[in-house]
Write an enzyme that holds these catalytic residues in place. Structure first.
Site, PDB file in Angstrom:
ATOM      1  N   HIS A  51      32.303  95.186  46.656  1.00 32.45           N
ATOM      2  CA  HIS A  51      33.311  94.623  47.570  1.00 32.45           C
ATOM      3  C   HIS A  51      32.827  93.321  48.221  1.00 32.45           C
ATOM      4  O   HIS A  51      32.464  93.276  49.394  1.00 32.45           O
ATOM      5  CB  HIS A  51      33.802  95.626  48.603  1.00 32.45           C
ATOM      6  CG  HIS A  51      32.775  96.457  49.305  1.00 32.45           C
ATOM      7  ND1 HIS A  51      31.720  95.926  49.998  1.00 32.45           N
ATOM      8  CD2 HIS A  51      32.678  97.792  49.449  1.00 32.45           C
ATOM      9  CE1 HIS A  51      31.009  96.892  50.537  1.00 32.45           C
ATOM     10  NE2 HIS A  51      31.569  98.042  50.212  1.00 32.45           N
ATOM     11  N   ASN A  54      32.745  91.751  52.000  1.00 36.83           N
ATOM     12  CA  ASN A  54      32.681  92.843  52.969  1.00 36.83           C
ATOM     13  C   ASN A  54      31.292  93.460  52.957  1.00 36.83           C
ATOM     14  O   ASN A  54      30.718  93.694  51.886  1.00 36.83           O
ATOM     15  CB  ASN A  54      33.737  93.905  52.665  1.00 36.83           C
ATOM     16  CG  ASN A  54      35.148  93.375  52.816  1.00 36.83           C
ATOM     17  OD1 ASN A  54      35.917  93.322  51.863  1.00 36.83           O
ATOM     18  ND2 ASN A  54      35.506  92.963  54.012  1.00 36.83           N
ATOM     19  N   ALA A  55      30.744  93.736  54.138  1.00 31.99           N
ATOM     20  CA  ALA A  55      29.408  94.307  54.292  1.00 31.99           C
ATOM     21  C   ALA A  55      28.335  93.429  53.640  1.00 31.99           C
ATOM     22  O   ALA A  55      27.415  93.911  52.993  1.00 31.99           O
ATOM     23  CB  ALA A  55      29.345  95.725  53.727  1.00 31.99           C
ATOM     24  N   ASP A  83      43.577  94.922  49.495  1.00 34.67           N
ATOM     25  CA  ASP A  83      44.558  95.662  50.304  1.00 34.67           C
ATOM     26  C   ASP A  83      45.222  94.816  51.379  1.00 34.67           C
ATOM     27  O   ASP A  83      46.103  95.292  52.099  1.00 34.67           O
ATOM     28  CB  ASP A  83      43.896  96.884  50.947  1.00 34.67           C
ATOM     29  CG  ASP A  83      42.742  96.518  51.883  1.00 34.67           C
ATOM     30  OD1 ASP A  83      42.400  95.324  51.974  1.00 34.67           O
ATOM     31  OD2 ASP A  83      42.176  97.430  52.509  1.00 34.67           O
ATOM     32  N   GLY A  84      44.803  93.560  51.522  1.00 34.72           N
ATOM     33  CA  GLY A  84      45.357  92.704  52.557  1.00 34.72           C
ATOM     34  C   GLY A  84      44.766  92.949  53.929  1.00 34.72           C
ATOM     35  O   GLY A  84      45.177  92.315  54.903  1.00 34.72           O
ATOM     36  N   ILE A  85      43.809  93.832  54.013  1.00 35.12           N
ATOM     37  CA  ILE A  85      43.126  94.151  55.273  1.00 35.12           C
ATOM     38  C   ILE A  85      41.674  93.669  55.221  1.00 35.12           C
ATOM     39  O   ILE A  85      41.201  92.978  56.118  1.00 35.12           O
ATOM     40  CB  ILE A  85      43.165  95.668  55.548  1.00 35.12           C
ATOM     41  CG1 ILE A  85      44.615  96.138  55.673  1.00 35.12           C
ATOM     42  CG2 ILE A  85      42.361  96.019  56.802  1.00 35.12           C
ATOM     43  CD1 ILE A  85      44.775  97.639  55.654  1.00 35.12           C
ATOM     44  N   HIS A  86      40.991  94.031  54.166  1.00 32.87           N
ATOM     45  CA  HIS A  86      39.588  93.656  54.021  1.00 32.87           C
ATOM     46  C   HIS A  86      39.405  92.175  53.701  1.00 32.87           C
ATOM     47  O   HIS A  86      38.367  91.589  54.046  1.00 32.87           O
ATOM     48  CB  HIS A  86      38.921  94.488  52.919  1.00 32.87           C
ATOM     49  CG  HIS A  86      38.629  95.899  53.309  1.00 32.87           C
ATOM     50  ND1 HIS A  86      39.588  96.876  53.320  1.00 32.87           N
ATOM     51  CD2 HIS A  86      37.473  96.495  53.704  1.00 32.87           C
ATOM     52  CE1 HIS A  86      39.049  98.023  53.690  1.00 32.87           C
ATOM     53  NE2 HIS A  86      37.769  97.820  53.948  1.00 32.87           N
ATOM     54  N   ASP A 108      38.943 100.894  48.105  1.00 29.25           N
ATOM     55  CA  ASP A 108      38.172 101.341  49.271  1.00 29.25           C
ATOM     56  C   ASP A 108      38.923 102.424  50.033  1.00 29.25           C
ATOM     57  O   ASP A 108      38.733 102.598  51.239  1.00 29.25           O
ATOM     58  CB  ASP A 108      37.833 100.174  50.202  1.00 29.25           C
ATOM     59  CG  ASP A 108      36.637 100.487  51.109  1.00 29.25           C
ATOM     60  OD1 ASP A 108      35.638 101.024  50.604  1.00 29.25           O
ATOM     61  OD2 ASP A 108      36.709 100.193  52.317  1.00 29.25           O
ATOM     62  N   GLY A 147      37.811 101.983  56.317  1.00 27.98           N
ATOM     63  CA  GLY A 147      38.259 101.905  54.932  1.00 27.98           C
ATOM     64  C   GLY A 147      39.742 101.638  54.864  1.00 27.98           C
ATOM     65  O   GLY A 147      40.375 101.246  55.852  1.00 27.98           O
TER      66      GLY A 147
END
Length: 222
Positions: A51, A54-55, A83-86, A108, A147
């Protein structure tokens, strides 16, 4: 597959042992490694990144971090949470266009996927109450993202909308690219002799049918 942080002591030895000794794919992620450390990990045998964005350290114009490896000569595979969030839509599109043949879509998604919005108990990995709002799951009382609750077909539709790619190109990021990463010759594309595991989508990327082993296991109400 194993995800590890390449900046940790002994990681190069571990990567070499896993990949060359046990044929286990190594992915780079949950890491604060810089670009050069990531490059060394790829040369040791790592083949993908978990990913991206992220992280891990952010992409910076003077210090690209692991994310910069997407356009390196070693050209690893990389997964994206669409997802449009991460990830912002523009970030997702930029990463996909960097190397569509190595892009892998993931969700995720966590255990609240498909459940109603609300507060859910934690567990050994997340010892806090979890708040589900739409596709987003956070630690209760904070903005800390745990998540997603998105589905893979939703991620495919997001990629087509935000990057302008075709539905076929987006589907490749959830099928063929993964099979090539894992060295699987029996699935990933529709060909004679391969497993008859496939999904039928409409022109908008919505699931109409799911087949496993040549048998229909799901059909939507059309």
């Amino acid at each position: 597959m194993v995800t590890l942080a390449p900046e940790l002591d002994g990681s190069t030895t571990v990567i070499e042992e896993l990949t060359k000794g046990h044929n286990i794919r190594v992915s780079l992620g949950h890491s604060a490694a810089d670009f050069d450390t990531g490059l060394a990990a790829l040369k040791a045998g790592a083949t993908t990144m978990t990913h991206v964005f992220n992280a891990m350290n952010p992409l910076h114009h003077r210090s690209p971090g692991l994310a910069g490896l997407m356009v390196s000569e070693e050209s690893p595979y990389f997964s994206l949470i669409a997802d449009g969030i991460h990830l912002h839509a523009a970030t997702l599109a930029m990463a996909f266009r960097a190397n569509p043949q190595k892009c892998i879509l993931i969700t995720d998604s966590v255990e609240m996927a498909g459940l109603a919005d609300g507060l859910y108990p934690g567990h050994a990995q997340i010892p806090h109450q979890q708040r589900k709002q739409g596709n987003q799951v956070t630690i209760e009382g904070t903005d800390t993202l745990i998540g997603s609750c998105s589905s893979l077909d939703e991620c495919i539709r997001n990629l087509t909308q935000w990057s302008g790619c075709s539905l076929a190109q987006a589907v490749q990021c959830a099928t063929e690219n993964i099979a090539r990463l894992m060295g699987l010759k029996d699935r990933g594309v529709i060909e004679m002799g391969r497993r008859a595991d496939f999904v039928v989508l409409d022109d908008a990327g919505r699931v109409l049918e799911t087949w496993i082993g040549g048998k229909a296991v799901y059909q939507s109400e059309r």
